[in-house]
Design a protein around this motif. Structure first.
Motif, PDB file in Angstrom:
ATOM      1  N   ASP A  22      -5.897  -1.041   5.329  1.00 60.83           N
ATOM      2  CA  ASP A  22      -5.992   0.406   5.149  1.00 60.83           C
ATOM      3  C   ASP A  22      -4.687   1.121   5.460  1.00 60.83           C
ATOM      4  OD1 ASP A  22      -8.617  -0.006   4.466  1.00 60.83           O
ATOM      5  OD2 ASP A  22      -9.441   0.614   6.397  1.00 60.83           O
ATOM      6  N   ALA A  23      -3.855   0.513   6.306  1.00 56.57           N
ATOM      7  CA  ALA A  23      -2.564   1.120   6.634  1.00 56.57           C
ATOM      8  C   ALA A  23      -1.488   0.741   5.628  1.00 56.57           C
ATOM      9  CB  ALA A  23      -2.134   0.693   8.039  1.00 56.57           C
ATOM     10  N   LEU A  24      -1.506  -0.506   5.159  1.00 57.80           N
ATOM     11  CA  LEU A  24      -0.400  -1.033   4.356  1.00 57.80           C
ATOM     12  C   LEU A  24      -0.543  -0.788   2.860  1.00 57.80           C
ATOM     13  CD1 LEU A  24       2.238  -2.729   4.290  1.00 57.80           C
ATOM     14  CD2 LEU A  24       0.778  -4.758   4.040  1.00 57.80           C
ATOM     15  N   VAL A  25      -1.730  -1.007   2.323  1.00 56.07           N
ATOM     16  CA  VAL A  25      -1.885  -0.970   0.864  1.00 56.07           C
ATOM     17  C   VAL A  25      -1.505   0.389   0.264  1.00 56.07           C
ATOM     18  CG1 VAL A  25      -3.570  -1.104  -1.024  1.00 56.07           C
ATOM     19  CG2 VAL A  25      -3.504  -2.890   0.737  1.00 56.07           C
ATOM     20  N   PRO A  26      -1.905   1.517   0.862  1.00 55.02           N
ATOM     21  CA  PRO A  26      -1.454   2.794   0.285  1.00 55.02           C
ATOM     22  C   PRO A  26       0.074   2.927   0.251  1.00 55.02           C
ATOM     23  CG  PRO A  26      -3.282   3.163   1.785  1.00 55.02           C
ATOM     24  CD  PRO A  26      -2.867   1.738   1.971  1.00 55.02           C
ATOM     25  N   LEU A  27       0.748   2.416   1.280  1.00 59.91           N
ATOM     26  CA  LEU A  27       2.213   2.443   1.274  1.00 59.91           C
ATOM     27  C   LEU A  27       2.756   1.603   0.124  1.00 59.91           C
ATOM     28  CD1 LEU A  27       5.048   2.932   2.518  1.00 59.91           C
ATOM     29  CD2 LEU A  27       4.625   0.944   3.987  1.00 59.91           C
ATOM     30  N   LEU A  28       2.212   0.422  -0.076  1.00 67.87           N
ATOM     31  CA  LEU A  28       2.696  -0.462  -1.143  1.00 67.87           C
ATOM     32  C   LEU A  28       2.485   0.166  -2.516  1.00 67.87           C
ATOM     33  CD1 LEU A  28       1.334  -3.892   0.153  1.00 67.87           C
ATOM     34  CD2 LEU A  28       3.665  -2.979   0.385  1.00 67.87           C
ATOM     35  N   GLU A  86       5.147 -14.126 -13.021  1.00 70.37           N
ATOM     36  CA  GLU A  86       4.771 -13.364 -14.218  1.00 70.37           C
ATOM     37  C   GLU A  86       3.792 -12.230 -13.919  1.00 70.37           C
ATOM     38  OE1 GLU A  86       6.392 -13.907 -17.003  1.00 70.37           O
ATOM     39  OE2 GLU A  86       7.476 -15.479 -15.918  1.00 70.37           O
ATOM     40  N   ARG A  87       3.359 -12.118 -12.694  1.00 73.04           N
ATOM     41  CA  ARG A  87       2.402 -11.066 -12.361  1.00 73.04           C
ATOM     42  C   ARG A  87       3.135  -9.748 -12.095  1.00 73.04           C
ATOM     43  NH1 ARG A  87      -2.260 -13.900  -8.536  1.00 73.04           N
ATOM     44  NH2 ARG A  87      -2.415 -15.845  -9.731  1.00 73.04           N
ATOM     45  N   THR A  88       2.444  -8.670 -12.329  1.00 79.28           N
ATOM     46  CA  THR A  88       3.015  -7.360 -12.021  1.00 79.28           C
ATOM     47  C   THR A  88       2.938  -7.117 -10.519  1.00 79.28           C
ATOM     48  OG1 THR A  88       0.913  -6.182 -12.232  1.00 79.28           O
ATOM     49  CG2 THR A  88       2.215  -6.503 -14.258  1.00 79.28           C
ATOM     50  N   HIS A  89       3.712  -6.131 -10.057  1.00 78.21           N
ATOM     51  CA  HIS A  89       3.629  -5.760  -8.646  1.00 78.21           C
ATOM     52  C   HIS A  89       2.198  -5.341  -8.297  1.00 78.21           C
ATOM     53  CE1 HIS A  89       7.858  -6.054  -8.921  1.00 78.21           C
ATOM     54  NE2 HIS A  89       8.120  -4.814  -9.280  1.00 78.21           N
ATOM     55  N   ALA A  90       1.582  -4.578  -9.186  1.00 79.39           N
ATOM     56  CA  ALA A  90       0.226  -4.091  -8.923  1.00 79.39           C
ATOM     57  C   ALA A  90      -0.764  -5.246  -8.798  1.00 79.39           C
ATOM     58  CB  ALA A  90      -0.212  -3.139 -10.026  1.00 79.39           C
ATOM     59  N   GLN A  91      -0.604  -6.286  -9.610  1.00 78.20           N
ATOM     60  CA  GLN A  91      -1.510  -7.434  -9.539  1.00 78.20           C
ATOM     61  C   GLN A  91      -1.368  -8.170  -8.207  1.00 78.20           C
ATOM     62  OE1 GLN A  91      -0.189  -9.313 -13.193  1.00 78.20           O
ATOM     63  NE2 GLN A  91      -2.101  -8.778 -14.248  1.00 78.20           N
ATOM     64  N   ILE A  92      -0.143  -8.281  -7.718  1.00 75.49           N
ATOM     65  CA  ILE A  92       0.074  -8.943  -6.433  1.00 75.49           C
ATOM     66  C   ILE A  92      -0.540  -8.120  -5.302  1.00 75.49           C
ATOM     67  CG2 ILE A  92       1.841  -9.631  -4.768  1.00 75.49           C
ATOM     68  CD1 ILE A  92       3.575 -10.481  -7.135  1.00 75.49           C
ATOM     69  N   ILE A  93      -0.380  -6.809  -5.367  1.00 72.99           N
ATOM     70  CA  ILE A  93      -1.006  -5.947  -4.349  1.00 72.99           C
ATOM     71  C   ILE A  93      -2.522  -6.044  -4.429  1.00 72.99           C
ATOM     72  CG2 ILE A  93      -1.279  -3.568  -3.550  1.00 72.99           C
ATOM     73  CD1 ILE A  93       1.563  -3.037  -4.632  1.00 72.99           C
ATOM     74  N   ASP A  94      -3.069  -6.100  -5.637  1.00 72.07           N
ATOM     75  CA  ASP A  94      -4.520  -6.260  -5.788  1.00 72.07           C
ATOM     76  C   ASP A  94      -4.994  -7.554  -5.122  1.00 72.07           C
ATOM     77  OD1 ASP A  94      -4.733  -3.921  -7.248  1.00 72.07           O
ATOM     78  OD2 ASP A  94      -4.785  -4.920  -9.206  1.00 72.07           O
ATOM     79  N   HIS A 124       3.968  -9.831   9.036  1.00 76.42           N
ATOM     80  CA  HIS A 124       4.671  -9.616   7.769  1.00 76.42           C
ATOM     81  C   HIS A 124       4.548  -8.160   7.303  1.00 76.42           C
ATOM     82  CE1 HIS A 124       6.424 -13.384   6.856  1.00 76.42           C
ATOM     83  NE2 HIS A 124       5.298 -14.045   6.656  1.00 76.42           N
ATOM     84  N   ALA A 125       3.427  -7.527   7.569  1.00 74.11           N
ATOM     85  CA  ALA A 125       3.310  -6.096   7.263  1.00 74.11           C
ATOM     86  C   ALA A 125       4.347  -5.316   8.047  1.00 74.11           C
ATOM     87  CB  ALA A 125       1.900  -5.593   7.578  1.00 74.11           C
ATOM     88  N   GLY A 126       4.564  -5.709   9.302  1.00 76.52           N
ATOM     89  CA  GLY A 126       5.615  -5.088  10.094  1.00 76.52           C
ATOM     90  C   GLY A 126       6.993  -5.345   9.514  1.00 76.52           C
ATOM     91  N   ASP A 127       7.215  -6.557   9.002  1.00 79.15           N
ATOM     92  CA  ASP A 127       8.493  -6.868   8.357  1.00 79.15           C
ATOM     93  C   ASP A 127       8.770  -5.908   7.202  1.00 79.15           C
ATOM     94  OD1 ASP A 127       8.693  -9.070  10.058  1.00 79.15           O
ATOM     95  OD2 ASP A 127       7.925 -10.478   8.546  1.00 79.15           O
ATOM     96  N   LEU A 128       7.730  -5.624   6.426  1.00 76.07           N
ATOM     97  CA  LEU A 128       7.892  -4.724   5.282  1.00 76.07           C
ATOM     98  C   LEU A 128       8.165  -3.298   5.741  1.00 76.07           C
ATOM     99  CD1 LEU A 128       5.038  -6.096   2.992  1.00 76.07           C
ATOM    100  CD2 LEU A 128       7.502  -6.534   2.810  1.00 76.07           C
TER     101      LEU A 128
END
Length: 222
Positions: A22-28, A86-94, A124-128
């Motif tokens: 809930d904290a990370l995905v909106p940022l991504l 070959e995946r989009t950024h959005a697909q990886i976030i999904d 890793h979320a902290g790394d980002l």
């Protein structure tokens, strides 16, 4: 004082993943495409996209229970990242969002052997966040869960005993296995710096005191 002899809470890794989702995905999802190519200092040779692909793959492996020999080795991690080229950024976030949502029950049922995966995802979320200059990169709403999980993991791994007096937490935290073979080391500082120490992340500019142990001894991922 938080006692590392408390029994394992099987739901703890899942709670940590959901809070971090809930904290990370909106940022991504708010990032411009160019940001996915930024280098992540804590993970030499990897970009933001690479870190996300790695994190997503790990959780997908948990959901699919795919743990072939050599999994999570550097070579395996690089193959997993390449497989998502070959995946989009959005697909990886999904994929990452799904993993953070659904992996908790699988980790709970594994009896503890997968608990450290949730802690690694949080680091890793902290790394980002650190890459993007977000204040409090290794802190946030997941901190209480992360500290409790860190205490349990270090005990189970037989890690050296540490008594941590945290500036931002009311009660001291005991980490590691207090078997009497070595007196507890003493840490004074904030919880984010403690996480950096245990994750082997940069301590440049961090203010803390560590007595009775060297920083590299605390690294649980090295």
């Amino acid at each position: 004082m938080t006692d590392t002899h408390e029994p394992r809470d099987p739901e703890l890794p899942g709670r940590l993943l959901v809070v971090e989702r809930d904290a990370l995905v909106p940022l991504l999802r708010s990032l411009p495409d160019a940001d996915f190519a930024r280098a992540v200092e804590a993970c030499p040779g990897w970009t933001v996209r690479d870190v996300l692909a790695h994190c997503a793959t790990v959780l997908t492996r948990v959901l699919e229970r795919r743990f072939e020999p050599g999994v999570f080795s550097p070579e395996s991690n690089e193959r997993d990242i390449a497989d998502r080229a070959e995946r989009t950024h959005a697909q990886i976030i999904d994929e990452l969002e799904r993993g953070m949502t659904e992996a908790g029950p699988v980790i709970a049922q594994a009896g503890g052997v997968l608990d450290m995966i949730a802690l690694g995802e949080w680091v890793h979320a902290g790394d980002l966040r650190d890459t993007f200059g977000v204040p409090g990169a290794y802190a946030g709403p997941g901190t209480p869960h992360a500290l409790a999980l860190l205490a349990w993991v270090t005990r189970e791994k037989g890690h050296l005993p540490v008594h941590a007096d945290l500036d931002d937490v009311d009660e001291p935290l005991r980490l590691g296995a207090a078997d009497g073979a070595r007196p507890p080391a003493r840490f004074i500082g904030d919880s984010a710096t403690l996480v950096r120490l245990y994750a082997g992340r940069s301590l440049d500019g961090m203010s803390y005191e560590l007595v009775g142990a060297a920083a590299p001894e605390l690294n649980i991922f090295g």
